[in-house]
Design a protein around this motif. Structure first.
Motif, PDB file in Angstrom:
ATOM      1  N   VAL A  11       0.868  -1.176   0.000  1.00  0.00           N
ATOM      2  CA  VAL A  11       0.000   0.000   0.000  1.00  0.00           C
ATOM      3  C   VAL A  11       0.903   1.224   0.000  1.00  0.00           C
ATOM      4  O   VAL A  11       1.702   1.415   0.919  1.00  0.00           O
ATOM      5  CB  VAL A  11      -0.921   0.019   1.237  1.00  0.00           C
ATOM      6  CG1 VAL A  11      -1.799   1.265   1.236  1.00  0.00           C
ATOM      7  CG2 VAL A  11      -1.783  -1.228   1.276  1.00  0.00           C
ATOM      8  N   ASP A  43      -0.920   7.100   5.725  1.00  0.00           N
ATOM      9  CA  ASP A  43      -0.080   5.950   6.068  1.00  0.00           C
ATOM     10  C   ASP A  43      -0.323   5.504   7.517  1.00  0.00           C
ATOM     11  O   ASP A  43      -0.375   4.309   7.811  1.00  0.00           O
ATOM     12  CB  ASP A  43       1.394   6.253   5.818  1.00  0.00           C
ATOM     13  CG  ASP A  43       1.881   7.502   6.541  1.00  0.00           C
ATOM     14  OD1 ASP A  43       1.035   8.211   7.135  1.00  0.00           O
ATOM     15  OD2 ASP A  43       3.090   7.787   6.519  1.00  0.00           O
ATOM     16  N   VAL A  55      -3.565   3.638   7.712  1.00  0.00           N
ATOM     17  CA  VAL A  55      -3.422   2.267   7.194  1.00  0.00           C
ATOM     18  C   VAL A  55      -2.736   1.392   8.235  1.00  0.00           C
ATOM     19  O   VAL A  55      -3.190   0.275   8.535  1.00  0.00           O
ATOM     20  CB  VAL A  55      -2.630   2.264   5.870  1.00  0.00           C
ATOM     21  CG1 VAL A  55      -2.314   0.841   5.428  1.00  0.00           C
ATOM     22  CG2 VAL A  55      -3.400   2.984   4.775  1.00  0.00           C
ATOM     23  N   SER A  79      -4.858   0.281  11.002  1.00  0.00           N
ATOM     24  CA  SER A  79      -5.913  -0.687  10.655  1.00  0.00           C
ATOM     25  C   SER A  79      -5.369  -2.113  10.540  1.00  0.00           C
ATOM     26  O   SER A  79      -6.150  -3.062  10.441  1.00  0.00           O
ATOM     27  CB  SER A  79      -6.549  -0.295   9.314  1.00  0.00           C
ATOM     28  OG  SER A  79      -5.648  -0.579   8.254  1.00  0.00           O
ATOM     29  N   VAL A 134       3.416  -1.116   4.052  1.00  0.00           N
ATOM     30  CA  VAL A 134       3.066   0.279   3.774  1.00  0.00           C
ATOM     31  C   VAL A 134       4.317   1.017   3.309  1.00  0.00           C
ATOM     32  O   VAL A 134       5.339   1.034   3.994  1.00  0.00           O
ATOM     33  CB  VAL A 134       2.498   0.971   5.037  1.00  0.00           C
ATOM     34  CG1 VAL A 134       2.071   2.398   4.718  1.00  0.00           C
ATOM     35  CG2 VAL A 134       1.326   0.176   5.589  1.00  0.00           C
ATOM     36  N   PHE A 155      -8.507   5.904  -2.236  1.00  0.00           N
ATOM     37  CA  PHE A 155      -7.690   4.720  -2.515  1.00  0.00           C
ATOM     38  C   PHE A 155      -8.031   4.208  -3.909  1.00  0.00           C
ATOM     39  O   PHE A 155      -9.209   4.170  -4.294  1.00  0.00           O
ATOM     40  CB  PHE A 155      -7.954   3.611  -1.488  1.00  0.00           C
ATOM     41  CG  PHE A 155      -7.309   3.872  -0.158  1.00  0.00           C
ATOM     42  CD1 PHE A 155      -5.928   3.763  -0.007  1.00  0.00           C
ATOM     43  CD2 PHE A 155      -8.069   4.230   0.941  1.00  0.00           C
ATOM     44  CE1 PHE A 155      -5.320   4.005   1.216  1.00  0.00           C
ATOM     45  CE2 PHE A 155      -7.474   4.466   2.172  1.00  0.00           C
ATOM     46  CZ  PHE A 155      -6.091   4.362   2.304  1.00  0.00           C
ATOM     47  N   ILE A 174     -10.832  -0.817   4.368  1.00  0.00           N
ATOM     48  CA  ILE A 174     -10.391   0.428   5.009  1.00  0.00           C
ATOM     49  C   ILE A 174     -11.327   1.608   4.725  1.00  0.00           C
ATOM     50  O   ILE A 174     -11.383   2.567   5.491  1.00  0.00           O
ATOM     51  CB  ILE A 174      -8.931   0.761   4.600  1.00  0.00           C
ATOM     52  CG1 ILE A 174      -8.323   1.717   5.630  1.00  0.00           C
ATOM     53  CG2 ILE A 174      -8.827   1.321   3.193  1.00  0.00           C
ATOM     54  CD1 ILE A 174      -6.844   1.698   5.674  1.00  0.00           C
TER      55      ILE A 174
END
Lengths: 438, 310
Positions: free
Chosen positions: A50, A57, A60, A63, A78, A318, A339
């Motif tokens: 990702v 960031d 993410v 999560s 990430v 996204f 997400i």
């Protein structure tokens, strides 16, 4: 194009662009399956990459425990870069179709540029069929990711409903009320004159802020910010004339501090109380509270923008690359859904990163009814939610970034050098016409 | 003695090629390919987010666009202004400064040279952040110093009446950038000239002293002529570096070129065309036009410094 030529071009493009784009993209891969002993925790058999920028960031990363609980077989890596570098890297990756991340975050200001090409996956088509979930998102955010041809290229995750933050202590000293600021644009400027006279504080950081909001009001259906649907520049229209006139009035009355957003002088202005108001996304209240001016807690209030205007300031999405790894796409899509459509995650991001949810499910929560201590106990999130429901998406054009530069430059000439407004806008129109179809 | 297996033994005939191969491979891959690709792009229109297949041949359109583009010409004018304003003083200061260090700091010369050289090896980002703070309108040390000098009776009259908006006023931005570039590279030129000064035979100065020549006469008739090759080298580097100026204006103006694009050099503009405005074709065409300008000015520099009869 023949295969060898394509490979040669890919190599050349990579070599030309890679030094500017940074590194770290090529790590996305499906790692080989490892044998899982009976009874042992399953080792990840797939790695999703990702690519994101601050603070998406962080959202993410936060999560991932919940994601890993659902999908222990999928590791998420990430890759984070500063916002400009991130989008440059994404451009590079899409241009060569090499080293593409599985999921890429996009900031709304860059969305238009990416939407012009065919590099992003159309998520409205099966098996994604994002339109089935359209009603779950703030309408304007979903529309922003939709092209004129109906393709939906990204899923909104956070939005930036516009608000007017103002210093209530300065307003009181000038004998003004909130309605004096928000009634009309001329009333807003008049209030600024009184604030300056009574307190010495500037009405706003830069006269450009006035122009930025006014060019977003009064758009005709189908009309973009700078170009119409046939790519003709529309910068000599009445909304630009009015925006320039009011910005010039702000400068003439010395109501702006002449500081640009995110500069040292800008943050000092907030800390020292020399800037009385700021039109911005709702997220600015969080930044002021957390690091820009925490000592001013309780002195700020939020209101809707003057003259019934509604505008968006920022937002994140996204997306997936069309040429991304086909084997990982289903899982990448699952991650995007996870997400962006998970109410709890969206609320968590709002609470920790001031990322106002694009997901409507998350808008019905007690969190919106809580008072904000930084805003003197005001229940401001409710108003921001209301603002989000009124904002309309503006069609984007590939040359919007350039057009913004041109308009800012011409406004600078008006403000700094006394250039007359019709000439400035005509010059801008000419420059944009030259570039409109490139 | 260690003997290599036969398949690893290299015939002396091919040894030079094998030894040169690593460099050649790197040069071709990282030097020639990007150059050719840039030339290829200059004749194409390309939407980069659509991939390589989205390239379309447009002939000379990108060059025609670049030559019509007012902002390209403006960026070239900015570049020229900054190259002269930051480059010329570098040499006018570096030559006497190097001479002074050469003659006056025999024991402490190296630490002094190190101090002057320090800005050259410091990170551009750190420098730009530092100067952003120094040039701050309301809270910067430079305006604070100006305000202090303003209080001094005679000197005060020479100072601006109000705080200078260094980074937002188009008229002040260029001098601010030129000051940083000058500060950064003057030490590099001092090192160049110091190296050249150490090659001048001492005998020349001794003979001149016996003939009654003073310090200034020695400087103008021995030192300067002897430095001529190094001046040519230093000025050539300044011309090339000045015309490719990127880092300082880019970081100082947040990558935007500043108010009224006053800090937008040609290198910044072509970068922005590619990565901000997605017009790689125009950016490539502009880079080749910039190359022509650099080549022409470098050639003119050589002509200007050429000795008669060379």
């Amino acid at each position: 194009m023949r295969q060898p030529a394509r490979w040669l071009l890919a190599l050349c493009a990579g070599l030309t662009l890679a030094p500017l784009a940074g590194s770290g993209l090529a790590a996305s891969s499906a790692t080989p399956t490892t044998a899982t002993p009976a009874g042992a925790v399953k080792a990840p058999v797939m790695t999703l990459t990702v690519a994101a920028f601050p603070a998406v960031d962080e959202i993410v990363r936060a999560s991932l425990p919940a994601w890993n609980a659902l999908h222990p077989e999928v590791e998420v890596k990430v890759v984070s870069r500063e916002v400009n570098d991130h989008h440059t890297a994404m451009t590079t990756a899409l241009s060569t179709a090499k080293g593409l991340p599985d999921v890429m975050a996009l900031e709304v200001g860059y969305l238009g540029r990416f939407a012009q090409g065919s590099g992003l996956q159309d998520l409205s088509q099966p098996p994604y069929s994002l339109r089935d979930d359209q009603r779950r998102f703030v309408a304007y955010a979903f529309d922003q990711a939709t092209t004129a041809s109906g393709s939906v290229l990204a899923v909104p995750t956070d939005i930036g409903p516009g608000t007017l933050l103002y210093r209530t202590d300065l307003l009181s000293r000038a004998g003004l009320r909130e309605s004096d600021l928000t009634g009309s644009w001329t009333g807003y400027v008049d209030a600024g004159i009184k604030i300056k006279a009574a307190t010495g504080a500037y009405l706003m950081a830069h006269a450009r802020d006035m122009k930025d909001i006014l060019i977003r009001t009064g758009l005709q259906p189908g009309e973009g910010l700078y170009f119409d649907k046939d790519s003709r520049p529309v910068v000599t229209s009445p909304r630009f004339v009015r925006a320039f006139e009011l910005a010039r009035e702000v400068r003439r009355q010395r109501l702006d501090a002449k500081v640009t957003a995110w500069s040292a002088d800008w943050s000092e202005g907030f800390k020292r109380g020399t800037i009385a108001t700021q039109m911005s996304g709702a997220w600015l209240a969080g930044h002021l509270n957390n690091w820009l001016a925490p000592t001013t807690r309780g002195k700020w209030r939020a209101a809707q923008l003057p003259d019934g205007a509604f505008a968006a300031y920022g937002g994140s999405f996204f997306a997936m690359a069309r040429a991304g790894d086909a084997q990982r796409k289903p899982m990448a899509w699952a991650f995007i859904r996870f997400i962006t459509m998970n109410r709890d995650l969206q609320l968590a991001a709002f609470k920790t990163q001031d990322a106002f949810p694009a997901l409507l499910d998350a808008h019905q929560d007690a969190f919106y009814e809580q008072p904000l201590p930084f805003l003197g106990g005001q229940v401001a999130r409710r108003e921001w939610r209301d603002a989000a429901s009124h904002i309309r998406a503006v069609p984007v054009h590939k040359q919007d970034a350039f057009a913004r530069e041109v308009i800012d430059t011409e406004l600078d000439k008006v403000l700094e050098r006394g250039k007359d407004i019709p000439t400035a806008l005509a010059d801008a129109q000419r420059l944009l016409a030259l570039r409109a179809h490139r | 003695m260690l003997r290599l297996p036969p398949f690893l033994r290299l015939s002396p005939r091919y040894a030079p090629y094998a030894l040169l191969a690593p460099f050649l491979v790197l040069f071709v891959v990282f030097g020639i390919f990007p150059l050719l690709f840039s030339l290829y792009l200059a004749f194409h229109s390309w939407e980069p987010t659509s991939g390589l297949g989205a390239m379309h041949w447009v002939g000379l359109d990108n060059f025609a666009f670049a030559l019509q583009d007012e902002w390209f010409w403006k960026s070239l004018r900015n570049t020229g202004w900054l190259a002269v304003a930051s480059g010329l003083p570098q040499h006018l200061v570096a030559i006497p400064l190097a001479t002074f260090l050469h003659l006056g700091f025999r024991r402490w010369r190296n630490p002094m040279v190190g101090a002057w050289f320090l800005p050259y090896i410091t990170s551009s980002v750190a420098i730009a952040i530092l100067f952003s703070s120094l040039f701050s309108t309301d809270y910067g040390l430079i305006n604070l110093a100006i305000a202090t000098v303003r209080e001094i009776p005679l000197l005060g009259a020479l100072m601006p009446n109000a705080a200078v908006d260094w980074l937002n006023d188009p008229d002040s931005l260029k001098p601010a950038i030129a000051t940083i570039v000058f500060w950064r590279y003057v030490g590099f030129n001092v090192v160049l000239y110091l190296a050249a000064l150490q090659t001048i035979p001492v005998d020349l100065y001794e003979a001149a002293t016996i003939d009654g020549a003073g310090r200034f006469q020695q400087f103008f008739h021995i030192t300067l002529p002897s430095l001529r090759p190094m001046i040519l080298f230093g000025v050539t580097l300044s011309v090339i570096g000045g015309l490719q100026l990127f880092e300082e204006p880019f970081i100082l103006t947040g990558g935007k070129g500043g108010s009224d694009q006053a800090g937008m050099t040609a290198a910044v503009y072509l970068y922005r065309n590619a990565f901000d405005f997605n017009d790689f074709g125009a950016a490539s065409a502009m880079s080749w036009l910039l190359f022509l300008v650099v080549a022409t000015l470098t050639w003119l520099t050589h002509r200007a410094f050429r000795r008669q009869g060379d």
